[in-house]
Each structure stands twice: as structure tokens, then as C-alpha cells.
Scaffold this active site. Structure first.
Site, PDB file in Angstrom:
ATOM      1  N   ARG A  32      45.316  99.268  57.342  1.00 41.31           N
ATOM      2  CA  ARG A  32      45.447  97.808  57.284  1.00 41.31           C
ATOM      3  C   ARG A  32      44.230  97.169  57.913  1.00 41.31           C
ATOM      4  O   ARG A  32      43.867  97.459  59.052  1.00 41.31           O
ATOM      5  CB  ARG A  32      46.707  97.375  58.031  1.00 41.31           C
ATOM      6  CG  ARG A  32      46.812  95.872  58.314  1.00 41.31           C
ATOM      7  CD  ARG A  32      48.092  95.588  59.075  1.00 41.31           C
ATOM      8  NE  ARG A  32      48.213  94.208  59.505  1.00 41.31           N
ATOM      9  CZ  ARG A  32      48.129  93.798  60.777  1.00 41.31           C
ATOM     10  NH1 ARG A  32      47.893  94.687  61.749  1.00 41.31           N
ATOM     11  NH2 ARG A  32      48.270  92.524  61.085  1.00 41.31           N
ATOM     12  N   LYS A 219      55.084  89.447  53.585  1.00 35.96           N
ATOM     13  CA  LYS A 219      55.449  89.642  54.994  1.00 35.96           C
ATOM     14  C   LYS A 219      56.608  88.692  55.323  1.00 35.96           C
ATOM     15  O   LYS A 219      56.439  87.477  55.345  1.00 35.96           O
ATOM     16  CB  LYS A 219      54.244  89.363  55.891  1.00 35.96           C
ATOM     17  CG  LYS A 219      53.103  90.358  55.711  1.00 35.96           C
ATOM     18  CD  LYS A 219      51.866  89.949  56.490  1.00 35.96           C
ATOM     19  CE  LYS A 219      52.085  89.981  57.984  1.00 35.96           C
ATOM     20  NZ  LYS A 219      50.858  89.594  58.731  1.00 35.96           N
TER      21      LYS A 219
END
Length: 477
Positions: A32, A219
């Protein structure tokens, strides 16, 4: 083989080649890049290094670009911070100079806050460490009473209990970062603070305009996203249970049940589930995790999550490699417990509208009931491998594809190992044999091992999987 994938955040503690090599050897499947920090050049250099290391190690490592999202934060204080005492009055002032905060008031980056709140609303600052109750709103000033005090420092986040802030999910910075992510050919782009499916559709359209086919990760951080969870899942390719901001908005005590619900529904709808935030938090400074952290990781695995994520543990902590190793051990132990039984039966017994989906389901069922050692999916888009990954099996699923974007996506599919393989460069008669030889060469299977292989009549076409074949290593004709 560990089936749950590990997504690790890269940062100052892990951006050297030596550390990256050790992290990947320890079990990292995807990386990430946090676009809240660093410049476009910083991310470009990191992505280049990740790909260089992955190539040297002979593995595929996925890359996820995590957009910052709206900055709903207090501005800065004259002295870097203040102590707010319970019962004191405190003003959040949208007109105040951004560097002039004191113990009475502070500026705010999110100028629409006064329009989004009313008397009685509860605001949580710095991940809920400080709680303010709104007394009144006058013009661009929000007058509050400190309900739970503490030290408030520069640029700490603001959440509204129960949700309701109208800040758009994509800021101007995010739109520029999407262009950067597209140019870097990342595999996934994570959208922070989406409220509904429309926010995700908009992000996908911007990615498309930038020439990217990257997957969209939603998210789940807002209460609204939970309310609209069905459309959020359907509009995304993966869903991240981002427990930090989510816990602040809906309450810590509600997160475990919401986590289980989101993972279960995400799997049912054939999307990818990622569990994130504070999974190995103590390993930022300690070389071993707490028992609670190991249990947290294990429970996410038992819930059926596809991937677990490291944040500051791998980005800025003292023990990035050890964090990966500890997380990997916890995942493996949970997988070996025979308790993972999420939605397999639902996926096996449900009716399928597509032939290729039915073939994927049948292939895993067959593999689970014969003495097979592996499942091979010859895939263009990765869909067959994804469907296979929704059904529990202890067998490795090898996703063989010629498409880099497909290989990158499969790095987060539970139990799927992406392998570069171009079936269009060989005569159709030899494809199965070459696929077997590819696994034999990598020492993934040995002579006489049985395997289940799925493919299509026409190589190179999306959605064409229509065949299952039982093959034996070393004896494929």
C-alpha cells in the site's frame, strides 16, 4: 500455504531494498502506498523499487494507491497544541487563521463544518480521544463544550458521531493523485470516506479517463457507507473495513459485528474483503505482538477476510519484517484450525447465471473430492480465479494469465497465486501440458500429482471459461 493475503504499507521504515526483500520473503503479497504522505516522485520511486524487487524474487506483488480523501481536521496552534479541560468552552472557527489556535479556539481545514452540525451534535477529535458537544452554531463558528478533555495538537481529525458530514469523497488532490496512480499502473486505488456507490462510480470514471483499469477499493470509514453498504460493495472491486475512523463514527463497540457483516456480504457478492487498522499496532515499538492482536488477526481470517493490512507497523515502525512474520503466523494458525466456513456452502449450492462461474464452482468441488494437489485457472480477467477463491479449499489456486493487470488484481484474492503465462503464444493442443510444466518448473507440483485445470475453447477471450480437465503432472498430452 497461507491463503490469507498480507497488504503492507510502505514508508520510511520499509522503503529500502533490503527491508523490502525481507518483507516479501516474510509473506507480503501486496503493498500500500499512502498518498496522504509524500510527493508523486516519492510514490514513483517506491513503485519502481517494489517492481524491481518483485522481479528479482520471481513473484508478483500487487500495488494499492490509497487516496487521502477530505481533510476534516483542526488547523494549527500557536504552540503546537493545547490542553482542553472537561467542561471548558472551545470554538471551531472556519474564519480563523490556520496557525493561530489557542486554548479557546482553533481554525478548521473543513470550512463547511458549521453547516453540517447543529446544537447537541457530538464531535470526536483525534480518533475520539477528545469529545466536544455542540452548544450552538453562529456564522462560521461552532461553539462547543469539552465533554472529554486531553491534549489537542495540530491537524488532528474531526468526526461527527453518527456521520453526516457532507465533504465529498474526492478532493482536488485526490483527482490529481488518481492521474499519478494511473500513470504508475497500480493494481488498486482505495477511495477514502466514500458515502455511497456514486462516490465510487465517480472515482472509477476518473481512473478510466486516465487510462487505468485498476480495481476500486472502498474504504468503509463513514456511518453513511455502512448504511449504504450494499451499493458500496457492488460499486467496488474490494472493500476495506477501515476500523479507525469507522469506530469513531459508529462507536468502538459496534465495529466487530459490522466487520463480520461486511466481510460476509462482500464475499457473497464476489468481491474482495480487506481488514485494516491497528492489527499489530504494538509492533510499531515492540518486537512481538500482544495476544489480543494475534486474536484480532485470527478472527478476521475466521471471518473470511481475503487480506489483512499493516499500516504504521510496516511504514514507520521499528519492526516491519517481524510484523509481517507475526501476522503470517497468526493467519496460518487460524487457517489450520478447521473453523473457516464462511459462505462456501452458499457459493457451492447457489444457482449460477454464467457458465464460467458454474465451471469455477464445480472445479473447486471436484478438487476437494479427489486427491488433487492444485487447481489451475487459465484466466484472462481473473474472474474464474476470484470465484474459486470464494469457496473454501486447502488446495492452492494458481491463476495463470498473460495480463499484468489481472496478475496484480489476483495478489489480493484469498488462496490464489498469480503466475504469468501466455496461453495465446502456443498451439491450443499444448496449453495444458505447458501449464503443468510451468508449475513443475517452479516446484509447485511434482511428478504424478493430480491437478484440476479450467480453461476456455478460445484462448485470449474474457468470460470464455467452459472446460474442466483433470491432469497429472508429467503425463499431460
Amino acid at each position: 500455504m497461507r491463503r490469507t493475503k498480507i497488504l503492507a504499507t510502505i514508508g520510511p521504515a520499509s522503503q529500502s531494498k533490503e527491508v523490502l526483500v525481507e518483507m516479501i520473503k516474510a509473506g507480503v503479497n501486496a503493498v500500500r502506498c499512502n498518498f496522504s504522505h509524500g510527493t508523486a516522485d516519492d510514490h514513483r520511486q517506491r513503485v519502481q523499487l517494489i517492481r524491481e524487487v518483485a522481479k528479482e524474487l520471481g513473484v508478483y506483488i500487487g500495488i494499492l494507491a490509497d487516496l487521502q480523501g477530505p481533510k476534516i481536521r483542526v488547523a494549527k496552534f500557536k504552540d503546537g497544541g493545547v490542553e482542553l479541560k472537561k467542561g471548558a468552552s472551545f470554538i471551531l472557527d472556519a474564519d480563523m487563521d490556520k496557525d493561530s489556535g489557542d486554548e479557546k479556539s482553533v481554525g478548521i481545514d473543513y470550512k463547511a463544518l458549521p453547516k453540517d452540525v447543529a446544537k447537541g451534535d457530538v464531535l470526536l477529535l483525534d480518533d475520539g480521544k477528545i469529545i466536544l458537544t455542540v452548544d450552538k452554531v453562529s456564522g462560521n463558528k461552532v461553539y462547543t463544550k469539552v465533554t472529554a478533555g486531553g491534549v489537542l495538537s495540530n491537524n488532528k481529525g474531526i468526526n461527527k458521531q453518527g456521520g453526516g458530514l457532507t465533504a465529498p469523497a474526492l478532493t482536488d488532490k485526490d483527482k490529481e493523485d488518481i492521474k499519478t496512480a494511473a500513470a504508475l499502473e497500480v493494481d488498486y486505488v482505495a477511495v477514502s470516506f466514500p458515502r455511497d456507490g456514486k462516490d465510487l462510480d465517480y472515482a472509477r470514471e476518473l481512473l478510466k479517463q486516465a487510462g487505468s483499469v485498476a480495481g476500486i477499493v472502498a474504504k468503509v470509514e463513514r456511518a453513511e457507507a455502512v448504511t449504504n453498504i450494499e451499493e458500496v460493495i457492488m460499486a467496488s472491486d474490494a472493500v476495506m473495513v477501515a476500523r479507525g475512523d469507522l469506530a469513531v463514527e459508529i462507536g468502538d463497540e459496534n465495529v466487530p459485528a459490522i466487520q463480520k457483516m461486511i466481510i460476509r456480504r462482500t464475499r457473497q457478492l464476489d468481491k474482495i474483503a480487506i481488514t485494516a487498522t491497528q492489527m499489530m499496532e504494538s509492533m510499531i515499538t515492540n518486537s512481538t505482538p500482544t495476544r489480543a492482536e494475534v486474536s484480532d488477526v485470527a478472527n478476521a481470517v475466521l471471518d473470511g477476510t481475503d487480506a489483512v493490512m499493516l499500516s504504521a507497523e510496516s511504514a514507520a515502525g521499528k519492526y516491519p519484517v517481524e510484523s509481517v512474520k507475526a501476522m503470517s503466523r497468526a493467519c496460518e494458525a487460524a487457517e489450520n484450525s478447521n473453523l473457516v466456513d464462511i459462505v462456501s456452502k452458499e457459493n457451492v449450492t447457489r444457482n449460477h447465471n454464467r457458465v464460467d462461474e458454474a465451471v469455477a464452482s464445480a472445479a473447486v468441488y471436484l478438487a476437494n473430492h479427489v486427491d488433487a494437489k492444485a487447481i489451475i485457472s487459465l484466466t484472462e480477467s481473473g474472474s474464474t480465479a476470484l470465484w474459486m477463491s470464494r469457496i473454501n479449499t486447502r488446495l492452492p489456486i494458481y491463476g495463470l494469465s498473460r495480463n499484468k493487470s489481472t496478475l496484480g488484481r489476483m495478489t489480493l484474492y484469498r488462496g490464489v497465486v498469480p503466475i504469468e503465462f501466455d496461453s495465446t503464444r502456443m498451439a491450443r493442443f499444448y496449453v495444458n501440458r505447458e501449464a503443468s510444466l510451468e508449475l513443475e518448473k517452479r516446484k509447485l507440483v511434482k511428478q504424478d500429482d493430480w491437478m484440476i485445470l479450467t480453461s476456455g475453447d478460445h484462448m485470449g477471450l474474457h468470460g470464455g471459461t467452459n472446460k474442466i480437465k483433470v491432469i497429472q503432472a508429467g503425463n499431460v498430452v
